[in-house]
Design an enzyme around this catalytic site. Sequence first.
Site, PDB file in Angstrom:
ATOM      1  N   GLY A  10       0.829  -1.222   0.000  1.00 15.16           N
ATOM      2  CA  GLY A  10       0.000   0.000   0.000  1.00 15.16           C
ATOM      3  C   GLY A  10       0.854   1.258   0.000  1.00 15.16           C
ATOM      4  O   GLY A  10       0.383   2.343   0.340  1.00 15.16           O
ATOM      5  N   GLY A  11       2.106   1.122  -0.414  1.00 15.98           N
ATOM      6  CA  GLY A  11       3.077   2.221  -0.310  1.00 15.98           C
ATOM      7  C   GLY A  11       2.930   3.308  -1.360  1.00 15.98           C
ATOM      8  O   GLY A  11       3.640   4.304  -1.312  1.00 15.98           O
ATOM      9  N   GLY A  35       0.103   4.807  -1.593  1.00 18.03           N
ATOM     10  CA  GLY A  35      -0.946   5.636  -0.995  1.00 18.03           C
ATOM     11  C   GLY A  35      -0.354   6.812  -0.227  1.00 18.03           C
ATOM     12  O   GLY A  35       0.854   7.088  -0.290  1.00 18.03           O
ATOM     13  N   GLY A  88       2.040   5.726   2.982  1.00 18.97           N
ATOM     14  CA  GLY A  88       3.149   4.903   2.481  1.00 18.97           C
ATOM     15  C   GLY A  88       4.139   5.702   1.657  1.00 18.97           C
ATOM     16  O   GLY A  88       5.351   5.482   1.743  1.00 18.97           O
ATOM     17  N   TYR A 100     -14.762  -1.521   9.148  1.00 20.85           N
ATOM     18  CA  TYR A 100     -13.386  -1.021   8.985  1.00 20.85           C
ATOM     19  C   TYR A 100     -12.608  -1.194  10.287  1.00 20.85           C
ATOM     20  O   TYR A 100     -11.498  -1.738  10.298  1.00 20.85           O
ATOM     21  CB  TYR A 100     -13.406   0.456   8.564  1.00 20.85           C
ATOM     22  CG  TYR A 100     -12.035   1.101   8.606  1.00 20.85           C
ATOM     23  CD1 TYR A 100     -11.070   0.798   7.644  1.00 20.85           C
ATOM     24  CD2 TYR A 100     -11.682   2.001   9.613  1.00 20.85           C
ATOM     25  CE1 TYR A 100      -9.794   1.376   7.681  1.00 20.85           C
ATOM     26  CE2 TYR A 100     -10.416   2.591   9.663  1.00 20.85           C
ATOM     27  CZ  TYR A 100      -9.480   2.272   8.693  1.00 20.85           C
ATOM     28  OH  TYR A 100      -8.218   2.834   8.741  1.00 20.85           O
ATOM     29  N   ARG A 134     -10.543  15.659  18.455  1.00 21.07           N
ATOM     30  CA  ARG A 134      -9.659  14.792  17.691  1.00 21.07           C
ATOM     31  C   ARG A 134      -8.204  15.247  17.829  1.00 21.07           C
ATOM     32  O   ARG A 134      -7.932  16.343  18.312  1.00 21.07           O
ATOM     33  CB  ARG A 134     -10.021  14.824  16.201  1.00 21.07           C
ATOM     34  CG  ARG A 134     -11.386  14.255  15.856  1.00 21.07           C
ATOM     35  CD  ARG A 134     -11.445  12.736  16.011  1.00 21.07           C
ATOM     36  NE  ARG A 134     -12.711  12.211  15.553  1.00 21.07           N
ATOM     37  CZ  ARG A 134     -13.808  12.073  16.303  1.00 21.07           C
ATOM     38  NH1 ARG A 134     -13.795  12.449  17.575  1.00 21.07           N
ATOM     39  NH2 ARG A 134     -14.911  11.571  15.803  1.00 21.07           N
TER      40      ARG A 134
HETATM   41  N1  NAD Z   1      -4.869   8.281   6.831  1.00 15.55           N
HETATM   42  C1  NAD Z   1      -5.212   8.135   8.121  1.00 15.55           C
HETATM   43  O1  NAD Z   1      -5.589   9.107   8.800  1.00 15.55           O
HETATM   44  C2  NAD Z   1      -5.114   6.786   8.778  1.00 15.55           C
HETATM   45  C3  NAD Z   1      -5.477   6.688  10.133  1.00 15.55           C
HETATM   46  C4  NAD Z   1      -5.410   5.435  10.749  1.00 15.55           C
HETATM   47  C5  NAD Z   1      -4.938   4.342  10.042  1.00 15.55           C
HETATM   48  N2  NAD Z   1      -4.602   4.458   8.743  1.00 15.55           N
HETATM   49  C6  NAD Z   1      -4.111   3.251   8.042  1.00 15.55           C
HETATM   50  O2  NAD Z   1      -2.894   3.551   7.398  1.00 15.55           O
HETATM   51  C7  NAD Z   1      -2.770   2.808   6.186  1.00 15.55           C
HETATM   52  C8  NAD Z   1      -2.494   3.737   5.028  1.00 15.55           C
HETATM   53  O3  NAD Z   1      -3.563   4.667   4.927  1.00 15.55           O
HETATM   54  P1  NAD Z   1      -3.580   5.804   3.816  1.00 15.55           P
HETATM   55  O4  NAD Z   1      -4.306   6.954   4.387  1.00 15.55           O
HETATM   56  O5  NAD Z   1      -2.207   5.989   3.268  1.00 15.55           O
HETATM   57  O6  NAD Z   1      -4.528   5.123   2.720  1.00 15.55           O
HETATM   58  P2  NAD Z   1      -4.462   5.149   1.132  1.00 15.55           P
HETATM   59  O7  NAD Z   1      -5.815   4.745   0.650  1.00 15.55           O
HETATM   60  O8  NAD Z   1      -3.880   6.433   0.630  1.00 15.55           O
HETATM   61  O9  NAD Z   1      -3.400   3.989   0.800  1.00 15.55           O
HETATM   62  C9  NAD Z   1      -3.742   2.630   0.754  1.00 15.55           C
HETATM   63  C10 NAD Z   1      -3.075   2.022  -0.471  1.00 15.55           C
HETATM   64  O10 NAD Z   1      -3.444   0.638  -0.533  1.00 15.55           O
HETATM   65  C11 NAD Z   1      -3.641   0.310  -1.918  1.00 15.55           C
HETATM   66  N3  NAD Z   1      -4.520  -0.855  -2.011  1.00 15.55           N
HETATM   67  C12 NAD Z   1      -5.851  -0.918  -1.750  1.00 15.55           C
HETATM   68  N4  NAD Z   1      -6.304  -2.166  -1.985  1.00 15.55           N
HETATM   69  C13 NAD Z   1      -5.243  -2.913  -2.364  1.00 15.55           C
HETATM   70  C14 NAD Z   1      -5.069  -4.272  -2.715  1.00 15.55           C
HETATM   71  N5  NAD Z   1      -6.108  -5.132  -2.745  1.00 15.55           N
HETATM   72  N6  NAD Z   1      -3.835  -4.712  -3.038  1.00 15.55           N
HETATM   73  C15 NAD Z   1      -2.778  -3.853  -3.048  1.00 15.55           C
HETATM   74  N7  NAD Z   1      -2.883  -2.535  -2.753  1.00 15.55           N
HETATM   75  C16 NAD Z   1      -4.101  -2.076  -2.404  1.00 15.55           C
HETATM   76  C17 NAD Z   1      -4.263   1.550  -2.526  1.00 15.55           C
HETATM   77  O11 NAD Z   1      -4.068   1.584  -3.932  1.00 15.55           O
HETATM   78  C18 NAD Z   1      -3.526   2.673  -1.800  1.00 15.55           C
HETATM   79  O12 NAD Z   1      -2.410   3.123  -2.540  1.00 15.55           O
HETATM   80  C19 NAD Z   1      -4.080   2.020   6.054  1.00 15.55           C
HETATM   81  O13 NAD Z   1      -3.850   0.721   6.529  1.00 15.55           O
HETATM   82  C20 NAD Z   1      -5.039   2.770   6.949  1.00 15.55           C
HETATM   83  O14 NAD Z   1      -6.047   1.910   7.458  1.00 15.55           O
HETATM   84  C21 NAD Z   1      -4.679   5.658   8.088  1.00 15.55           C
END
Ligand code: NAD
Length: 370
Positions: free
Chosen positions: A9-10, A12, A15, A183, A251
Amino acid sequence: MSQTVLITGGAGFIGSHVANELLAHGYRVRVLDALASQVHGADRKRPCYLHEDVELIRGDIRDADVLDRALNGVVAVYHFVALVGVGQSMYQIEQYTSVNNLGTAMLLERVAKKRIRKLIVASSMSVYGEGLYELPSGEICTTAGRTVEQLRCHEWEMKTSGGQVLRPLPTPEWKTPALASIYALSKFDQEQMCLITGRAYGVPTVALRFFNVYGPNQALSNPYTGVLAIFASRLLNNQRPMIFEDGAQLRDFVSVYDVARACRLALESDAADVAVNIGSGETITIRQIAERLAAVLDKDVEPEITGNYRVGDIRHCYPDISLAKKVLGYSPAVTLELGLEDLAAWLSEQQAHDNFQEMQAELAGRGLVV
Ligand SMILES: NC(=O)c1ccc[n+]([C@@H]2O[C@H](COP(=O)([O-])OP(=O)(O)OC[C@H]3O[C@@H](n4cnc5c(N)ncnc54)[C@H](O)[C@@H]3O)[C@@H](O)[C@H]2O)c1
């Protein structure tokens, strides 16, 4: 020879920043990412913000061949793949469970057979549900919640049966989880699956419970993403940010740069077999953050307090970050003021399609917004 680290997921939001942080500290970075269209748009191209030195393996985490290729020769794994919409998880239950839970299971079956130095999994504040509270008697309450009747009467605060209001406190890691969405359940599963497997196979594992992460590269057109990105896409389209309840929800907004540093510290410290809160240590209401964002974007737009509520929404939750200080040596460096200025500079070059109304209609049609 530098060591290769895998980030699932890097590509995103978070990442991509962890990749920058690791590259800057001499690691090689490989990313496994499906470039999901809800995050990356219909053309699903390699995002331009992803550092050019990142080796991108494009594929689904549930594809065994892709996983084997991604894990080949890595010393550590960050597991960030997840579908991240709380509201969406309440109707795309199969899809969320498949990507988040099954995806983690497939990764772990392979990690268990490897000699890797560290496994770090992105967990979430959502596992807590409501945060920690203090009763009027001074006793600590770990099980606060609101009934539907209370919400219907717009009684937003946690109350005792006698009607006295509970005081919110910083939430520590020992607070009992209270999972209010599919979720949240899947994030708790992800962290516990990683911790259990790590323990069983001697892989040092750290679960990082991120609070509200904000900063550049967050998907602005994804209406199921973080609240600040949703407000930003409304403001960029000169629309009022829509606020549920009365806007007094507390928050903690943590800069993605601090989160990226915490992620590197989790790799380099001795921390293992532990779940750790990652926040900023600053607390703010939802209404105030909407106003602060409008101000840095120079928009004369007031938020709209809707008085609606979403099923499963949390009143107050903000972290106690003392464990992160102790076990990771983490302390936040980016103040909200600086972080918002940096976000505004990035936003000024972005275009966002505002999908908030569609998301709201989707949830309302299912009785998930009242
Ligand atoms: N952003 C926040 O505030 C926050 C808060 C708490 C936890 N998180 C956790 O941090 C992590 C990253 O979050 P983020 O905000 O960067 O999310 P994001 O949606 O930007 O990144 C997630 C990435 O996972 C990829 N992905 C989705 N389904 C996939 C699959 N089946 N196979 C391979 N890749 C896949 C997506 O293309 C995306 O690039 C997540 O696990 C999220 O639950 C985020």
